[in-house]
Scaffold this motif. Structure first.
Motif, PDB file in Angstrom:
ATOM      1  N   GLU A  40       0.941  -1.218   0.073  1.00 45.89           N
ATOM      2  CA  GLU A  40       0.074   0.086   0.283  1.00 45.89           C
ATOM      3  C   GLU A  40       0.736   1.165   0.063  1.00 45.89           C
ATOM      4  OE1 GLU A  40      -0.509  -2.561   2.375  1.00 45.89           O
ATOM      5  OE2 GLU A  40      -1.816  -3.442   1.036  1.00 45.89           O
ATOM      6  N   TRP A  41       1.877   1.342   0.905  1.00 43.15           N
ATOM      7  CA  TRP A  41       2.686   2.592   0.945  1.00 43.15           C
ATOM      8  C   TRP A  41       3.470   2.807  -0.359  1.00 43.15           C
ATOM      9  CZ3 TRP A  41       7.470   4.540   0.267  1.00 43.15           C
ATOM     10  CH2 TRP A  41       7.945   5.720   0.685  1.00 43.15           C
ATOM     11  N   ILE A  42       3.952   1.638  -0.995  1.00 40.85           N
ATOM     12  CA  ILE A  42       4.846   1.677  -1.922  1.00 40.85           C
ATOM     13  C   ILE A  42       4.118   2.064  -3.307  1.00 40.85           C
ATOM     14  CG2 ILE A  42       6.403   0.613  -3.795  1.00 40.85           C
ATOM     15  CD1 ILE A  42       7.072  -1.428  -1.345  1.00 40.85           C
ATOM     16  N   VAL A  43       2.964   1.806  -3.438  1.00 40.08           N
ATOM     17  CA  VAL A  43       1.900   2.103  -4.526  1.00 40.08           C
ATOM     18  C   VAL A  43       1.573   3.618  -4.439  1.00 40.08           C
ATOM     19  CG1 VAL A  43      -0.304   1.517  -5.646  1.00 40.08           C
ATOM     20  CG2 VAL A  43       1.289  -0.456  -4.901  1.00 40.08           C
ATOM     21  N   ALA A  44       0.972   3.969  -3.290  1.00 37.99           N
ATOM     22  CA  ALA A  44       0.461   5.008  -2.764  1.00 37.99           C
ATOM     23  C   ALA A  44       1.675   6.168  -2.733  1.00 37.99           C
ATOM     24  CB  ALA A  44      -0.164   5.312  -1.479  1.00 37.99           C
ATOM     25  N   ARG A  45       2.663   6.121  -2.645  1.00 37.66           N
ATOM     26  CA  ARG A  45       3.954   7.076  -2.671  1.00 37.66           C
ATOM     27  C   ARG A  45       4.760   7.153  -3.919  1.00 37.66           C
ATOM     28  NH1 ARG A  45       4.933  10.121   2.088  1.00 37.66           N
ATOM     29  NH2 ARG A  45       2.944   9.481   3.419  1.00 37.66           N
ATOM     30  N   THR A  46       4.672   5.922  -4.643  1.00 40.35           N
ATOM     31  CA  THR A  46       5.466   5.816  -5.875  1.00 40.35           C
ATOM     32  C   THR A  46       4.620   5.308  -7.196  1.00 40.35           C
ATOM     33  OG1 THR A  46       6.375   3.710  -5.629  1.00 40.35           O
ATOM     34  CG2 THR A  46       7.396   5.032  -4.473  1.00 40.35           C
ATOM     35  N   GLY A  47       3.863   4.681  -6.969  1.00 37.81           N
ATOM     36  CA  GLY A  47       3.092   4.107  -8.197  1.00 37.81           C
ATOM     37  C   GLY A  47       3.865   2.720  -8.724  1.00 37.81           C
ATOM     38  N   ILE A  48       4.802   2.295  -7.996  1.00 42.55           N
ATOM     39  CA  ILE A  48       5.348   1.152  -8.277  1.00 42.55           C
ATOM     40  C   ILE A  48       4.813  -0.256  -7.669  1.00 42.55           C
ATOM     41  CG2 ILE A  48       7.684  -0.284  -8.051  1.00 42.55           C
ATOM     42  CD1 ILE A  48       8.979   2.561  -7.874  1.00 42.55           C
ATOM     43  N   HIS A  49       4.650  -1.182  -8.387  1.00 44.59           N
ATOM     44  CA  HIS A  49       4.136  -2.603  -7.979  1.00 44.59           C
ATOM     45  C   HIS A  49       5.052  -3.494  -8.095  1.00 44.59           C
ATOM     46  CE1 HIS A  49      -0.369  -1.391  -8.196  1.00 44.59           C
ATOM     47  NE2 HIS A  49       0.233  -0.306  -9.146  1.00 44.59           N
ATOM     48  N   SER A  50       5.849  -3.556  -9.186  1.00 46.21           N
ATOM     49  CA  SER A  50       6.986  -4.581  -9.151  1.00 46.21           C
ATOM     50  C   SER A  50       8.240  -4.015  -9.878  1.00 46.21           C
ATOM     51  CB  SER A  50       6.289  -5.722 -10.163  1.00 46.21           C
ATOM     52  OG  SER A  50       6.187  -5.218 -11.245  1.00 46.21           O
ATOM     53  N   ARG A  51       9.355  -4.699  -9.841  1.00 49.33           N
ATOM     54  CA  ARG A  51      10.659  -4.429 -10.647  1.00 49.33           C
ATOM     55  C   ARG A  51      11.267  -5.736 -10.957  1.00 49.33           C
ATOM     56  NH1 ARG A  51       8.758  -4.193  -6.327  1.00 49.33           N
ATOM     57  NH2 ARG A  51       9.140  -2.046  -5.513  1.00 49.33           N
ATOM     58  N   TYR A  52      12.272  -5.627 -11.743  1.00 55.06           N
ATOM     59  CA  TYR A  52      13.121  -6.801 -12.062  1.00 55.06           C
ATOM     60  C   TYR A  52      14.218  -6.779 -11.772  1.00 55.06           C
ATOM     61  CZ  TYR A  52       8.974  -7.624 -15.131  1.00 55.06           C
ATOM     62  OH  TYR A  52       7.646  -8.038 -15.535  1.00 55.06           O
ATOM     63  N   PHE A  53      15.009  -7.895 -11.389  1.00 55.52           N
ATOM     64  CA  PHE A  53      16.250  -7.934 -10.795  1.00 55.52           C
ATOM     65  C   PHE A  53      17.145  -8.853 -11.635  1.00 55.52           C
ATOM     66  CE2 PHE A  53      15.632  -6.764  -5.910  1.00 55.52           C
ATOM     67  CZ  PHE A  53      15.349  -5.383  -6.397  1.00 55.52           C
ATOM     68  N   SER A  54      18.511  -8.601 -12.057  1.00 56.15           N
ATOM     69  CA  SER A  54      19.277  -9.279 -13.014  1.00 56.15           C
ATOM     70  C   SER A  54      19.532 -10.596 -12.006  1.00 56.15           C
ATOM     71  CB  SER A  54      20.480  -8.621 -13.033  1.00 56.15           C
ATOM     72  OG  SER A  54      20.233  -7.565 -13.842  1.00 56.15           O
ATOM     73  N   THR A  55      19.766 -11.796 -12.638  1.00 58.12           N
ATOM     74  CA  THR A  55      20.365 -12.889 -11.934  1.00 58.12           C
ATOM     75  C   THR A  55      21.849 -12.669 -11.931  1.00 58.12           C
ATOM     76  OG1 THR A  55      21.303 -13.981 -13.991  1.00 58.12           O
ATOM     77  CG2 THR A  55      19.029 -14.362 -13.242  1.00 58.12           C
TER      78      THR A  55
END
Ligand code: UT7
Length: 328
Positions: A40-55
């Motif tokens: 909730e905090w991340i979506v409300a303050r940034t708009g971010i739901h997910s991200r991708y990390f390299s192996t």
């Protein structure tokens, strides 16, 4: 070589590494360190739901390589015709050689093309594009491969919830070529080094040992304030240079850092929110890769068409900021 009036985008490509990290996954990871965050905090303050990390095996040049291949294929450009390779990155594979040299080798370009990295953090792609444009218009080179590629996950302090929830990895690329038809119409670049401390990874290597902190540090609210202020100004500067008004822009493709900053800029320019390309929710902030990633997504899903006028703009560590207007 003859000077040309413009550099033009012939093809775009992008790549996201395989590991998708949702806010929930990240919250569980942080909880292991006793740090609380939530979707909730991340979506409300940034708009971010997910991200991708390299192996662990994937370096920035590996991400850039795939994005570059896709852009070259879209441009139907022969590898050996590329005379200039620029990678915008703050997460290079090595101290040196540059990531651009590594990408040149991995692609199998053996024609002695120039290759170097541009370091302007999240504004890096706008900087790299402007540099390539100048070299093409001046007649030094005909065809260029310009990339933004990052493995920002490696710079993150997973004990700092104010920064580690924001960033992800990825790469985007464009093939630029000399043209007499309109392409890159204008650009504006700026920096103010007196703000270096508000967004930095203040470490260096001395005697083989990292001195200081090589992790990302950010005074989020200070960056937010500055970003909101400079982005509208630099967008208007680029528009004025191109002799255009904001309503002539088909698509706004901003650096994807925070949806509140992005919407704020869009509104200030008087553009409807539907004309802004947003990949932030899915990609997170991929620093120099965010603009070419979003551009490629919008080209491939059919939103961006030939002849469309695009305003790109970015802001990041340095402090750096810039904007450019591209006729596709
Ligand atoms: O890409 C380069 C450019 N970068 C940017 O443009 C980033 C610009 N800055 C931002 O996007 C925002 O400043 C952030 C997203 C980084 C932070 O949002 P904010 O609305 O400025 O929040 P804040 O830092 O003022 O923190 C508000 C509260 C604090 O708690 P208290 O002091 O009010 O009790 C933080 O401790 O939110 C807390 N907080 C969190 N809570 C849950 C900070 N991070 C988190 C978190 N989860 N991940």
């Amino acid at each position: 070589m003859m000077a040309h009036s413009y550099s033009r985008v012939l093809g775009t490509g992008s790549y996201l590494p395989r590991i998708r990290i949702t806010n929930q996954t990240l919250a569980e990871r942080l909880a292991q360190y006793g740090i609380e965050t939530n979707d909730e905090w991340i979506v409300a303050r940034t708009g971010i739901h997910s991200r991708y990390f390299s192996t662990p095996e994937q370096a920035t040049s590996d991400l850039a390589l795939i994005a570059a291949r896709r852009a070259l294929e879209a441009a139907r450009m022969d590898l050996q015709a590329i005379e200039l390779i620029i990678v915008a990155t703050s997460t290079p594979d090595f101290v040196f050689p540059s990531t651009a040299c590594l990408v040149q080798d991995k692609l199998g370009i053996r024609n002695g093309s120039a290759a170097f990295d541009v370091q302007a953090v999240c504004s890096g792609f706008v900087y790299a594009l402007a540099v390539a444009d100048g070299l093409i218009r001046g007649g030094t080179y005909r065809n260029a491969l310009v990339m933004g590629a990052e493995t920002f996950s490696r710079l993150l302090d997973f004990k700092d919830r104010t920064t580690c929830v924001l960033f992800g990895d990825g790469a985007g690329a464009v093939v630029l070529t000399a043209s007499d038809y309109p392409g890159l119409l204008a650009s504006a670049l700026h920096a103010d080094g007196s703000y270096a401390h508000i967004l930095c990874a203040p470490g260096n290597v001395n005697g083989g040992i990292v001195q200081g902190s090589a992790l990302l540090h950010m005074d989020g609210p200070a960056v937010f304030k500055l970003a909101v202020n400079v982005l509208e100004k630099v967008a208007r500067e680029a528009l004025a240079k191109a002799n255009m008004s904001a309503d002539q822009i088909d698509w706004l493709i901003p650096h994807q850092a925070n949806i509140r900053i992005m919407r704020g800029t869009c509104r200030k320019l008087g553009l409807p929110l539907e004309r802004m390309v947003v990949t932030l929710g899915e990609h997170g902030n991929t620093s120099a890769a965010s603009i070419p990633l979003a551009l490629d997504v919008a080209v491939r899903d059919g939103r961006v068409k030939a002849g469309d006028r695009i305003l790109i703009e970015g802001v990041g560590g340095g402090f750096t900021w810039g904007a450019a207007i591209i006729c596709m």
